[in-house]
Design a protein around this motif. Structure first.
Motif, PDB file in Angstrom:
ATOM      1  N   ALA A   9       0.803  -1.221   0.000  1.00 21.54           N
ATOM      2  CA  ALA A   9       0.000   0.000   0.000  1.00 21.54           C
ATOM      3  C   ALA A   9       0.839   1.277   0.000  1.00 21.54           C
ATOM      4  O   ALA A   9       0.334   2.347  -0.336  1.00 21.54           O
ATOM      5  CB  ALA A   9      -0.947   0.011   1.187  1.00 21.54           C
ATOM      6  N   ASN A  10       2.103   1.209   0.346  1.00 20.08           N
ATOM      7  CA  ASN A  10       2.912   2.422   0.459  1.00 20.08           C
ATOM      8  C   ASN A  10       3.960   2.514  -0.652  1.00 20.08           C
ATOM      9  O   ASN A  10       4.680   1.572  -0.930  1.00 20.08           O
ATOM     10  CB  ASN A  10       3.632   2.458   1.820  1.00 20.08           C
ATOM     11  CG  ASN A  10       2.647   2.549   2.970  1.00 20.08           C
ATOM     12  OD1 ASN A  10       1.598   3.156   2.845  1.00 20.08           O
ATOM     13  ND2 ASN A  10       2.979   1.926   4.081  1.00 20.08           N
ATOM     14  N   SER A  11       4.022   3.705  -1.233  1.00 19.69           N
ATOM     15  CA  SER A  11       5.074   4.015  -2.201  1.00 19.69           C
ATOM     16  C   SER A  11       5.425   5.485  -2.019  1.00 19.69           C
ATOM     17  O   SER A  11       4.642   6.265  -1.478  1.00 19.69           O
ATOM     18  CB  SER A  11       4.604   3.746  -3.625  1.00 19.69           C
ATOM     19  OG  SER A  11       3.535   4.604  -3.961  1.00 19.69           O
ATOM     20  N   ARG A  12       6.599   5.849  -2.467  1.00 19.05           N
ATOM     21  CA  ARG A  12       6.988   7.255  -2.335  1.00 19.05           C
ATOM     22  C   ARG A  12       7.197   7.851  -3.718  1.00 19.05           C
ATOM     23  O   ARG A  12       7.602   7.159  -4.658  1.00 19.05           O
ATOM     24  CB  ARG A  12       8.231   7.395  -1.465  1.00 19.05           C
ATOM     25  CG  ARG A  12       9.488   6.820  -2.027  1.00 19.05           C
ATOM     26  CD  ARG A  12      10.650   6.936  -1.014  1.00 19.05           C
ATOM     27  NE  ARG A  12      11.857   6.413  -1.581  1.00 19.05           N
ATOM     28  CZ  ARG A  12      12.793   7.149  -2.199  1.00 19.05           C
ATOM     29  NH1 ARG A  12      12.639   8.449  -2.281  1.00 19.05           N
ATOM     30  NH2 ARG A  12      13.851   6.574  -2.702  1.00 19.05           N
ATOM     31  N   GLU A  28       8.294   4.815  -6.163  1.00 16.98           N
ATOM     32  CA  GLU A  28       9.083   3.645  -5.777  1.00 16.98           C
ATOM     33  C   GLU A  28       8.377   2.959  -4.622  1.00 16.98           C
ATOM     34  O   GLU A  28       7.969   3.612  -3.657  1.00 16.98           O
ATOM     35  CB  GLU A  28      10.490   4.069  -5.354  1.00 16.98           C
ATOM     36  CG  GLU A  28      11.393   2.903  -5.023  1.00 16.98           C
ATOM     37  CD  GLU A  28      12.803   3.350  -4.694  1.00 16.98           C
ATOM     38  OE1 GLU A  28      13.698   3.084  -5.517  1.00 16.98           O
ATOM     39  OE2 GLU A  28      12.982   3.978  -3.630  1.00 16.98           O
ATOM     40  N   CYS A  29       8.248   1.651  -4.740  1.00 17.11           N
ATOM     41  CA  CYS A  29       7.603   0.858  -3.690  1.00 17.11           C
ATOM     42  C   CYS A  29       8.482   0.895  -2.438  1.00 17.11           C
ATOM     43  O   CYS A  29       9.709   0.777  -2.511  1.00 17.11           O
ATOM     44  CB  CYS A  29       7.421  -0.578  -4.162  1.00 17.11           C
ATOM     45  SG  CYS A  29       6.650  -1.645  -2.932  1.00 17.11           S
ATOM     46  N   GLN A  35      10.768  -2.746  -3.885  1.00 11.27           N
ATOM     47  CA  GLN A  35      11.439  -1.487  -4.242  1.00 11.27           C
ATOM     48  C   GLN A  35      11.447  -1.199  -5.749  1.00 11.27           C
ATOM     49  O   GLN A  35      12.347  -0.541  -6.255  1.00 11.27           O
ATOM     50  CB  GLN A  35      12.863  -1.457  -3.692  1.00 11.27           C
ATOM     51  CG  GLN A  35      12.905  -1.412  -2.187  1.00 11.27           C
ATOM     52  CD  GLN A  35      14.315  -1.246  -1.645  1.00 11.27           C
ATOM     53  OE1 GLN A  35      15.295  -1.677  -2.248  1.00 11.27           O
ATOM     54  NE2 GLN A  35      14.396  -0.613  -0.499  1.00 11.27           N
ATOM     55  N   ARG A  36      10.439  -1.711  -6.454  1.00 15.43           N
ATOM     56  CA  ARG A  36      10.346  -1.450  -7.893  1.00 15.43           C
ATOM     57  C   ARG A  36       9.770  -0.074  -8.137  1.00 15.43           C
ATOM     58  O   ARG A  36       9.059   0.478  -7.307  1.00 15.43           O
ATOM     59  CB  ARG A  36       9.501  -2.531  -8.563  1.00 15.43           C
ATOM     60  CG  ARG A  36      10.274  -3.871  -8.452  1.00 15.43           C
ATOM     61  CD  ARG A  36       9.682  -4.979  -9.185  1.00 15.43           C
ATOM     62  NE  ARG A  36       9.682  -4.826 -10.636  1.00 15.43           N
ATOM     63  CZ  ARG A  36       9.166  -5.743 -11.436  1.00 15.43           C
ATOM     64  NH1 ARG A  36       8.612  -6.825 -10.941  1.00 15.43           N
ATOM     65  NH2 ARG A  36       9.189  -5.575 -12.730  1.00 15.43           N
ATOM     66  N   ARG A  37      10.079   0.466  -9.289  1.00 13.88           N
ATOM     67  CA  ARG A  37       9.595   1.795  -9.672  1.00 13.88           C
ATOM     68  C   ARG A  37       8.480   1.669 -10.710  1.00 13.88           C
ATOM     69  O   ARG A  37       8.486   0.759 -11.544  1.00 13.88           O
ATOM     70  CB  ARG A  37      10.736   2.636 -10.232  1.00 13.88           C
ATOM     71  CG  ARG A  37      11.755   2.959  -9.155  1.00 13.88           C
ATOM     72  CD  ARG A  37      12.825   3.846  -9.663  1.00 13.88           C
ATOM     73  NE  ARG A  37      13.736   4.174  -8.570  1.00 13.88           N
ATOM     74  CZ  ARG A  37      14.682   5.074  -8.648  1.00 13.88           C
ATOM     75  NH1 ARG A  37      14.868   5.745  -9.763  1.00 13.88           N
ATOM     76  NH2 ARG A  37      15.463   5.310  -7.616  1.00 13.88           N
TER      77      ARG A  37
END
Length: 154
Positions: A9-12, A28-29, A35-37
């Motif tokens: 649920a979280n990405s930046r 980015e995850c 940690q995929r973009r």
């Protein structure tokens, strides 16, 4: 924003960029195992624009329907698809600016014909013949003469 790869649920947001139609965001995850973009687009949702047909029925404005009519009118003419799409964009923006929620079908047709007249005379006459539903050759000839007069005024 949910990651399309791991459903975390979280990405930046790494980067944001405004385009003509939307805001593009690279993300980015935050899941340590993923940690995929990925890229997302935010677009303003417009209220539907309703077209009032000649029989008084209402139908939602369809850019796709407008494009189909333009492509048919411009068939086998030296007009780039980008020009046709730009014309459709201009017509839609003008209608949304001039009308709040409902637009008469006549206003749509007149907007298209005003733009096509300057773009390509043959495409204009093709579109006008369908839109105006010419009943006889004289009416058709008057439209062509009007086009020639318009071109002469420029």
């Amino acid at each position: 924003m949910k990651c399309p790869y791991c459903a975390q649920a979280n990405s930046r947001v790494i980067e944001s960029r405004a385009t003509d139609e939307a805001v593009r965001r690279r993300r980015e995850c935050e899941n340590q195992d993923c940690q995929r973009r990925f890229t997302t687009y935010e677009k303003v949702e417009m209220a539907p624009l309703m077209v009032i047909k000649k029989d008084k029925k209402r139908e939602e404005f369809s850019r796709e329907k407008l494009l189909r009519g333009l492509l048919r009118a411009c068939e086998k003419r030296p007009i780039a698809v980008d020009e046709i799409e730009s014309l459709a964009d201009h017509v839609e923006k003008t209608l949304r600016r001039e009308f709040d929620k409902e637009v008469p079908v006549e206003a749509v047709g007149e907007q298209v014909m005003d733009r096509l007249r300057d773009l390509d005379g043959v495409a204009y006459v093709r579109f006008a013949s369908v839109y105006r539903q010419f009943k006889d050759v004289e009416t058709f000839a008057q439209e062509v003469l009007g086009l020639l007069t318009h071109k002469g005024d420029q």
